[in-house]
Design a protein around this motif. Structure first.
Motif, PDB file in Angstrom:
ATOM      1  N   HIS A  83     -29.040 -27.947   7.141  1.00  0.00           N
ATOM      2  CA  HIS A  83     -29.452 -29.348   7.317  1.00  0.00           C
ATOM      3  C   HIS A  83     -29.110 -30.181   6.083  1.00  0.00           C
ATOM      4  N   ALA A  84     -28.741 -29.515   4.988  1.00  0.00           N
ATOM      5  CA  ALA A  84     -28.627 -30.189   3.688  1.00  0.00           C
ATOM      6  C   ALA A  84     -27.179 -30.408   3.282  1.00  0.00           C
ATOM      7  N   VAL A  85     -26.991 -31.395   2.420  1.00  0.00           N
ATOM      8  CA  VAL A  85     -25.720 -31.642   1.764  1.00  0.00           C
ATOM      9  C   VAL A  85     -26.014 -31.989   0.311  1.00  0.00           C
ATOM     10  N   HIS A  86     -25.190 -31.492  -0.597  1.00  0.00           N
ATOM     11  CA  HIS A  86     -25.305 -31.810  -2.016  1.00  0.00           C
ATOM     12  C   HIS A  86     -24.020 -32.499  -2.450  1.00  0.00           C
ATOM     13  N   VAL A  87     -24.147 -33.446  -3.373  1.00  0.00           N
ATOM     14  CA  VAL A  87     -22.968 -34.195  -3.789  1.00  0.00           C
ATOM     15  C   VAL A  87     -23.104 -34.605  -5.251  1.00  0.00           C
TER      16      VAL A  87
END
Length: 340
Positions: A83-87
């Motif tokens: 469900h997650a995204v890192h940037v």
């Protein structure tokens, strides 16, 4: 200005132009921001890690004519926490960051929608000169900048602050004996076969055990195959791992620490995970493990001069161990959170 997404970054031995351009800008931006260029991914590292099947990594590049003036490094978990995204954003330090971010944001937002990501963590580095923005955890502060102002306008909140600390070598380490109920093992390179299953269980637990602010994190899914995939990926990225592992009286791994040594940068080492499972805490294993691995580092790589590590500001147990060993805070990283 033109924005493009790059999934394939070539091979570590022959990085794509996108990887080379991003690495060059990252080195320049990091030097301007933090006064050193120890943290950024090199082109070969970007190319290798982009092939991680457990966490996809890609670049969103912003060009002004032929020049790359900014990029987003995007991390998409595939095996867990999908469900997650890192940037992380890297921008030309000589330009106004707002129009660069305004150009990158719609493409990133659309990508997240296509991937079905509902939680975004935006990591932004900070100097320690004038920290004025406090994290929601109540521990740690970062510097207010045009980028942090832009993040707030986009609906991001500073959820947590990680402390970046550095140990300058060589140092005289006080010999620490492990508790008599435990044995410490150290080695360089791949995991011994008989420790794989036990170490996979520890790797699964660390994600939910470590402080993560208000972010919802599920237990990671590590097994023997994923451990071996990570080893191969690390080798392709030209990094060597140094391990220290604590075993209980039954020979079961109950705690570990690891360092990564980037080949071609002999003065730098990254201190990564350190974890002791809850039922084995209170015996000084954290400090024993770190000391043992630093001793191994000194024996195998005496040319190293800087060990960098990162810890949540509220993780006082680990920060106290680091201070005892001689680490000193040098910068910070803000974890900015937003629901998508």
């Amino acid at each position: 200005m033109n924005v493009s997404i790059h999934h394939d970054l070539g091979e570590a031995a022959a990085p794509a132009q996108a990887a080379r351009d991003a690495a060059a800008l990252a080195e320049r931006a990091e030097q301007a921001r933090l006064g050193h260029a120890d943290f950024h991914y090199r082109a070969d590292t970007l190319a290798a890690f982009a092939r991680d099947e457990d966490e996809s990594q890609l670049l969103i590049l912003l060009h002004d004519d032929a020049e790359v003036v900014g990029f987003l490094h995007v991390f998409l978990p595939r095996s867990d926490n999908t469900h997650a995204v890192h940037v992380e954003a890297t921008l030309d330090p000589e330009r106004d960051p707002r129009p660069l971010l305004d150009a990158l944001w719609p493409v990133f937002r659309d990508l997240c929608r296509e991937e079905g990501r509902t939680a975004c963590t935006w990591w932004e580095s900070s100097r320690q000169d004038d920290p004025t923005l406090a994290a929601a955890t109540g521990t740690g502060m970062v510097e207010a900048t045009p980028v942090t102002a832009w993040l707030e306008e986009q609906g991001f909140a500073l959820d947590q602050v990680e402390v970046a600390s550095t140990l300058w070598l060589p140092v005289d380490l006080e010999k620490v004996q492990p508790h008599t109920d435990y044995e410490l093992l150290t080695w360089q390179g791949n995991m011994p076969e008989h420790l794989l299953a036990g170490m996979a269980r520890l790797r699964s637990r660390i994600v939910t055990d470590a402080p993560t602010g208000s972010r919802e994190v599920e237990e990671a899914r590590w097994d023997d195959a994923r451990m071996r995939r990570e080893e191969e990926l690390t080798r392709q990225a030209r990094r060597t791992v140094l391990w220290a592992v604590a075993l209980n009286s039954a020979g079961e791994p109950v705690g570990y620490t690891k360092m990564e040594c980037p080949e071609g940068q002999p003065e730098i080492v990254y201190q990564l995970d350190t974890f002791v499972r809850a039922e084995d805490r209170g015996h000084g294993l954290g400090r024993s493990l770190k000391t043992a691995n630093l001793e191994q580092l000194a024996a195998l790589r005496p040319q190293v001069r800087r060990v960098h590590t990162w810890n949540a500001g509220e993780n006082e147990w680990m920060l106290d161990i680091n201070r005892t060993l001689g680490f000193a805070p040098t910068s910070a990283i803000g974890a900015w959170q937003r629901t998508l």
